[in-house]
Design a protein around this motif. Structure first.
Motif, PDB file in Angstrom:
ATOM      1  N   UNK A  65     -36.479 -26.675 -33.893  1.00  0.00           N
ATOM      2  CA  UNK A  65     -37.794 -26.054 -33.835  1.00  0.00           C
ATOM      3  C   UNK A  65     -37.772 -24.592 -34.250  1.00  0.00           C
ATOM      4  N   UNK A  66     -36.586 -23.997 -34.281  1.00  0.00           N
ATOM      5  CA  UNK A  66     -36.501 -22.576 -34.582  1.00  0.00           C
ATOM      6  C   UNK A  66     -36.769 -21.751 -33.339  1.00  0.00           C
ATOM      7  N   UNK A  67     -36.341 -20.496 -33.388  1.00  0.00           N
ATOM      8  CA  UNK A  67     -36.612 -19.593 -32.274  1.00  0.00           C
ATOM      9  C   UNK A  67     -37.891 -18.840 -32.557  1.00  0.00           C
ATOM     10  N   UNK A  68     -38.804 -18.860 -31.624  1.00  0.00           N
ATOM     11  CA  UNK A  68     -40.083 -18.198 -31.822  1.00  0.00           C
ATOM     12  C   UNK A  68     -40.386 -17.292 -30.634  1.00  0.00           C
ATOM     13  N   UNK A  69     -40.780 -16.042 -30.934  1.00  0.00           N
ATOM     14  CA  UNK A  69     -41.243 -15.127 -29.890  1.00  0.00           C
ATOM     15  C   UNK A  69     -42.743 -14.904 -30.014  1.00  0.00           C
ATOM     16  N   UNK A  70     -43.413 -15.757 -30.792  1.00  0.00           N
ATOM     17  CA  UNK A  70     -44.860 -15.640 -30.957  1.00  0.00           C
ATOM     18  C   UNK A  70     -45.570 -16.007 -29.662  1.00  0.00           C
ATOM     19  N   UNK A  71     -46.755 -15.421 -29.461  1.00  0.00           N
ATOM     20  CA  UNK A  71     -47.532 -15.660 -28.248  1.00  0.00           C
ATOM     21  C   UNK A  71     -48.947 -16.114 -28.616  1.00  0.00           C
ATOM     22  N   UNK A  72     -49.466 -17.018 -27.794  1.00  0.00           N
ATOM     23  CA  UNK A  72     -50.847 -17.454 -27.933  1.00  0.00           C
ATOM     24  C   UNK A  72     -51.692 -16.769 -26.864  1.00  0.00           C
ATOM     25  N   UNK A  73     -52.780 -16.119 -27.302  1.00  0.00           N
ATOM     26  CA  UNK A  73     -53.703 -15.448 -26.386  1.00  0.00           C
ATOM     27  C   UNK A  73     -54.965 -16.299 -26.218  1.00  0.00           C
ATOM     28  N   UNK A  74     -55.365 -16.487 -24.958  1.00  0.00           N
ATOM     29  CA  UNK A  74     -56.662 -17.070 -24.633  1.00  0.00           C
ATOM     30  C   UNK A  74     -57.453 -15.978 -23.910  1.00  0.00           C
ATOM     31  N   UNK A  75     -58.537 -15.519 -24.514  1.00  0.00           N
ATOM     32  CA  UNK A  75     -59.260 -14.352 -24.008  1.00  0.00           C
ATOM     33  C   UNK A  75     -60.707 -14.741 -23.693  1.00  0.00           C
ATOM     34  N   UNK A 124     -53.095 -16.280 -32.182  1.00  0.00           N
ATOM     35  CA  UNK A 124     -51.632 -16.226 -32.075  1.00  0.00           C
ATOM     36  C   UNK A 124     -51.142 -14.960 -32.775  1.00  0.00           C
ATOM     37  N   UNK A 125     -50.261 -14.222 -32.109  1.00  0.00           N
ATOM     38  CA  UNK A 125     -49.700 -12.996 -32.683  1.00  0.00           C
ATOM     39  C   UNK A 125     -48.182 -13.026 -32.572  1.00  0.00           C
ATOM     40  N   UNK A 126     -47.533 -12.196 -33.378  1.00  0.00           N
ATOM     41  CA  UNK A 126     -46.078 -12.136 -33.305  1.00  0.00           C
ATOM     42  C   UNK A 126     -45.632 -11.133 -32.248  1.00  0.00           C
ATOM     43  N   UNK A 127     -44.322 -11.030 -32.077  1.00  0.00           N
ATOM     44  CA  UNK A 127     -43.750 -10.220 -30.999  1.00  0.00           C
ATOM     45  C   UNK A 127     -44.207  -8.763 -31.060  1.00  0.00           C
ATOM     46  N   UNK A 128     -44.288  -8.188 -32.268  1.00  0.00           N
ATOM     47  CA  UNK A 128     -44.642  -6.776 -32.405  1.00  0.00           C
ATOM     48  C   UNK A 128     -46.098  -6.508 -32.047  1.00  0.00           C
ATOM     49  N   UNK A 129     -46.936  -7.543 -32.116  1.00  0.00           N
ATOM     50  CA  UNK A 129     -48.373  -7.339 -31.913  1.00  0.00           C
ATOM     51  C   UNK A 129     -48.838  -7.643 -30.490  1.00  0.00           C
ATOM     52  N   UNK A 130     -47.937  -8.161 -29.658  1.00  0.00           N
ATOM     53  CA  UNK A 130     -48.331  -8.588 -28.316  1.00  0.00           C
ATOM     54  C   UNK A 130     -48.862  -7.422 -27.494  1.00  0.00           C
ATOM     55  N   UNK A 131     -48.069  -6.350 -27.373  1.00  0.00           N
ATOM     56  CA  UNK A 131     -48.473  -5.200 -26.560  1.00  0.00           C
ATOM     57  C   UNK A 131     -49.691  -4.520 -27.177  1.00  0.00           C
ATOM     58  N   UNK A 132     -49.727  -4.451 -28.500  1.00  0.00           N
ATOM     59  CA  UNK A 132     -50.867  -3.841 -29.191  1.00  0.00           C
ATOM     60  C   UNK A 132     -52.165  -4.545 -28.827  1.00  0.00           C
ATOM     61  N   UNK A 133     -52.157  -5.869 -28.862  1.00  0.00           N
ATOM     62  CA  UNK A 133     -53.362  -6.629 -28.530  1.00  0.00           C
ATOM     63  C   UNK A 133     -53.695  -6.507 -27.041  1.00  0.00           C
ATOM     64  N   UNK A 134     -52.684  -6.518 -26.191  1.00  0.00           N
ATOM     65  CA  UNK A 134     -52.928  -6.356 -24.756  1.00  0.00           C
ATOM     66  C   UNK A 134     -53.673  -5.040 -24.476  1.00  0.00           C
TER      67      UNK A 134
END
Length: 304
Positions: A215-225, A265-275
């Motif tokens: 499946x590969x390694x993924x640090x992507x996150x799904x946001x439900x807002x 869905x955002x990548x690892x670098x965008x998680x804190x930015x979106x939060x």
């Protein structure tokens, strides 16, 4: 109703994809053989499966582990073809033949090259824990590569599939039961209580690494807002993060009020930015952040 019969998996012989598939199969068989031959067998680790049985027979009767595994895999896979059909076909037979050949052949090659320890080249001595960790990782990589070719190295996964068809029991439970029985046989034969602990650690690591390889390694996150300011958050995601998503109508459980939920869905670098952006736009927004196992599509991994 006409149904179009399309084969997504059939590979044209000698095509680029065919060569890639069999090269991956060859590499996977080689890697998994290293794990069994140089990390499992010298340290009496019984990693379940056919090679767990082969390790026991190797120490009790002097059987080469590859030959012992072949003696089990050949009739088991023939039975699998009869009971389950041709999905356990050519590639599976090629795979377990390659694994057996590499497992017994590599020590002979090292011996011919003058290696002082051809059957235990890494010389981990009493570091059985290291052997179980590295062995689990190496075998997991090899098994993952083999599974990516839609093949199998034979063994107890075939047996568990057969038992699943005959008994309707969950295949995962059957696989775990078979492997656990083999591990306990190792405990009985080797009379060492540490054997099952090292063996189960190896089996656990194998499973985790196989998942990562496939499946590969993924640090992507799904946001439900869920927010009263859906439009402002939507605008930020589109214009600042340049991400897409979906807007889903939802009803509140307490008073059944109608609201909109943003899913993106955002990548690892965008998680804190979106939060931080969500908090700045609407501190009262209800946000759920979930691990995205694997994201395929534009902006992430390609379907290929």
């Amino acid at each position: 109703m006409n149904v179009m019969n399309i084969s997504f998996y059939k590979e044209k012989i000698f095509s680029a994809h065919w060569f890639q598939t069999y090269a991956t199969l060859l590499l996977g068989a080689f890697v998994i053989s290293i794990g069994y031959t140089f990390f499992m067998t010298p340290y009496k680790i019984v990693p379940g499966g056919i090679y767990g049985i082969s390790t026991i027979l190797h120490y009790q009767l002097g059987f080469p582990i590859g030959l012992a595994a072949l003696c089990f895999n050949l009739p088991l896979s023939l039975w699998g073809v009869k009971v389950l059909g041709k999905q356990f076909g050519v590639k599976t037979f090629i795979c377990f033949l390659l694994v057996a050949m590499f497992a017994d052949g590599m020590p002979l090659v090292l011996k011919a090259l003058g290696h002082p320890h051809p059957y235990d080249p890494f010389q981990l001595q009493d570091e059985v824990l290291l052997a179980s960790i590295f062995g689990g990782v190496v075998i997991g990589i090899g098994a993952g590569l083999i599974l990516k070719t839609r093949s199998s190295s034979g063994g107890t996964d075939v047996l568990s599939s057969i038992l699943n068809k005959l008994t309707r029991k969950p295949i995962g439970m059957l696989q775990m039961t078979i492997d656990s029985v083999i591990v306990m046989c190792g405990l009985i034969v080797f009379q060492d209580w540490k054997v099952p602990f090292y063996s189960w650690l190896t089996i656990f690591l194998m499973g985790k690494v196989i998942d990562i390889v496939i499946q590969g390694y993924s640090s992507d996150k799904t946001f439900f807002i869920v927010s009263e300011k859906t439009e402002e958050i939507r605008h930020y995601i589109l214009t600042e993060l340049h991400r897409g998503g979906s807007i889903v109508p939802v009803n509140g459980m307490f008073n059944r009020s109608e609201k909109e939920m943003i899913m993106t869905v955002v990548n690892r670098k965008e998680v804190v930015t979106l939060q931080r952006a969500i908090f700045k736009i609407d501190p009262k927004a209800f946000t759920t952040i979930m691990e995205a196992k694997e994201i395929l599509g534009e902006g992430f991994k390609t379907m290929e």
